[in-house]
Design a protein around this motif. Structure first.
Motif, PDB file in Angstrom:
ATOM      1  N   GLU A  20       0.563  -1.158   0.149  1.00  8.60           N
ATOM      2  CA  GLU A  20       0.066   0.214   0.251  1.00  8.60           C
ATOM      3  C   GLU A  20       0.808   1.171   0.014  1.00  8.60           C
ATOM      4  O   GLU A  20       2.143   1.191   0.523  1.00  8.60           O
ATOM      5  CB  GLU A  20      -1.082   0.610   1.270  1.00  8.60           C
ATOM      6  N   THR A  21      -0.103   2.913  -0.115  1.00  7.53           N
ATOM      7  CA  THR A  21       1.184   3.784  -0.340  1.00  7.53           C
ATOM      8  C   THR A  21       1.279   4.318   1.097  1.00  7.53           C
ATOM      9  O   THR A  21       0.468   3.885   1.746  1.00  7.53           O
ATOM     10  CB  THR A  21       0.599   5.138  -1.055  1.00  7.53           C
ATOM     11  N   ARG A  22       1.439   4.891   1.339  1.00  5.00           N
ATOM     12  CA  ARG A  22       1.247   5.990   2.774  1.00  5.00           C
ATOM     13  C   ARG A  22       0.548   6.206   3.070  1.00  5.00           C
ATOM     14  O   ARG A  22      -0.414   6.221   4.419  1.00  5.00           O
ATOM     15  CB  ARG A  22       2.526   7.375   2.750  1.00  5.00           C
ATOM     16  N   GLU A  23      -0.711   6.287   1.950  1.00  3.97           N
ATOM     17  CA  GLU A  23      -2.017   6.885   2.912  1.00  3.97           C
ATOM     18  C   GLU A  23      -2.592   5.639   2.670  1.00  3.97           C
ATOM     19  O   GLU A  23      -3.860   6.033   2.946  1.00  3.97           O
ATOM     20  CB  GLU A  23      -2.777   7.885   1.083  1.00  3.97           C
ATOM     21  N   GLY A  24      -2.100   4.781   2.141  1.00  4.03           N
ATOM     22  CA  GLY A  24      -3.307   3.392   2.790  1.00  4.03           C
ATOM     23  C   GLY A  24      -3.974   2.510   0.970  1.00  4.03           C
ATOM     24  O   GLY A  24      -4.974   1.658   1.825  1.00  4.03           O
ATOM     25  N   GLU A  25      -3.476   3.467   0.455  1.00  3.30           N
ATOM     26  CA  GLU A  25      -4.062   3.287  -1.111  1.00  3.30           C
ATOM     27  C   GLU A  25      -3.910   1.369  -1.409  1.00  3.30           C
ATOM     28  O   GLU A  25      -2.574   1.681  -1.846  1.00  3.30           O
ATOM     29  CB  GLU A  25      -4.105   3.762  -2.143  1.00  3.30           C
ATOM     30  N   PRO A  26      -3.854   0.666  -2.012  1.00  3.42           N
ATOM     31  CA  PRO A  26      -3.022  -0.800  -2.448  1.00  3.42           C
ATOM     32  C   PRO A  26      -2.168  -0.431  -4.188  1.00  3.42           C
ATOM     33  O   PRO A  26      -3.098   0.625  -5.000  1.00  3.42           O
ATOM     34  CB  PRO A  26      -4.928  -1.406  -2.837  1.00  3.42           C
ATOM     35  N   PHE A  27      -1.689  -0.093  -4.256  1.00  2.00           N
ATOM     36  CA  PHE A  27      -0.877   0.075  -4.692  1.00  2.00           C
ATOM     37  C   PHE A  27       0.072  -1.260  -6.094  1.00  2.00           C
ATOM     38  O   PHE A  27      -0.358  -1.388  -6.887  1.00  2.00           O
ATOM     39  CB  PHE A  27       0.815   0.627  -4.330  1.00  2.00           C
ATOM     40  N   LEU A  28       0.517  -1.889  -5.170  1.00  2.00           N
ATOM     41  CA  LEU A  28       1.316  -3.536  -6.115  1.00  2.00           C
ATOM     42  C   LEU A  28       0.935  -4.818  -5.475  1.00  2.00           C
ATOM     43  O   LEU A  28       0.048  -5.114  -4.105  1.00  2.00           O
ATOM     44  CB  LEU A  28       2.881  -3.291  -6.114  1.00  2.00           C
TER      45      LEU A  28
END
Length: 304
Positions: A207-215
């Motif tokens: 997840e990104t630092r913002e908590g969004e799924p990324f990879l």
């Protein structure tokens, strides 16, 4: 409008590391699924040994007996002499068609048997496609980053008759590395990874630092966190002349994914109804950005 020309469906190679019993159970179910082609074999990591070569060949024989086209896939990345021997054994199996995912495999197959040019060969222009066709490729799998217009351009310039396959469902295979991210995550050396990939049937979410799924980290492979869903664009793919749609295996709901695509392809299901059913089995948010020439994680509005 549902296309008159029905794209064939292909079950892509299993990219995750599942326990042996789970793999056999998955393919036991797949025998009855309405797919025309099944890609088999380990493509990601040579340390994944739950199934040996003989097991894959046994599965291949069963699918062939069920009337399906069988294709044995080679590794995405060759790192050792052992990998070379495995690749050579697959390429020279003498019975089943082979998907070459590395130019070394292409060299072994050139002029010997028709083969599938896999997505990791990175075919972005007609010149490269011509080279592969002259070597014996009867089908190419477009790189996942190639847009619809890019595929159309390659096909328009192609001078050889060659089938086109598109990655239509699943987490996008974005990159492969000599480093194993799963082992690193567990603070283990790659060669002593304790087979930790077995703990993550669909990889490790990043997840990104913002908590969004990324990879998603899948051993040495990096995947998208989002699931590419090109079902709404099946009529466009048919108009482009896409011959085969690749559906990448996931741990749950795969039977429903195949069923929806099969019904959509033959006109038994509409795009809206298909979207509702697929939303329940995606296991992640969906994307189709690359198809439209946008960032891969983007989701374009439904077709009109």
């Amino acid at each position: 409008m549902i296309p008159q020309r029905r794209p064939r469906l292909a079950l892509g190679p299993l990219t995750y590391y599942w326990p042996r019993a789970q793999v056999f159970d998955f393919y036991e179910q797949a025998l009855a699924w309405p797919v025309d082609t099944v890609y088999l074999g380990e493509t990601v990591c040579s340390r994944r040994h739950e199934l040996r070569s003989a097991d894959w060949l046994e599965l291949a024989a069963r699918f062939a007996a069920a009337g399906k086209e069988v294709v044995l896939s080679t590794f995405e990345l060759i790192e050792s002499d052992s990998d070379m021997r495995t690749m050579r054994a697959v390429a020279e199996n003498g019975r089943f068609r082979v998907e070459a995912n590395d130019m070394g495999a292409v060299a072994l197959l050139a002029g010997r048997a028709p083969f599938v040019a896999g997505p990791f060969l990175n075919v972005y222009n007609a010149g490269t496609l011509a080279l592969l066709a002259e070597s014996g490729a009867m089908r190419w799998v477009a790189p996942v980053e190639l847009s619809a217009s890019g595929i159309a351009a390659v096909r328009a310039e192609a001078e050889h008759a060659i089938e086109t396959e598109v990655f239509a469902w699943g987490r996008l295979p974005l990159a492969v590395s000599a480093r194993c991210f799963t082992a690193r995550y567990h603070n283990l050396h790659k060669d002593r990874c304790e087979y930790r990939c077995l703990e993550d049937p669909e990889g490790l979410l990043v997840e990104t630092r913002e908590g969004e799924p990324f990879l998603v980290m899948n051993g040495v492979q990096t995947q998208s966190a989002s699931v590419q869903n090109l079902a709404p664009w099946m009529p466009d793919m048919a108009r482009l002349g896409v011959d085969v749609l690749r559906l990448s295996p996931q741990a749950s709901g795969m039977s429903e994914v195949v069923s929806v695509f099969a019904q959509l392809a033959c006109g038994a299901l509409g795009v809206d109804a298909a979207g509702e059913r697929l939303a329940h089995v995606a296991n992640a948010r969906t994307c189709d950005g690359y198809w439209h020439g946008q960032p891969g994680m983007a989701r374009v509005a439904q077709p009109q």
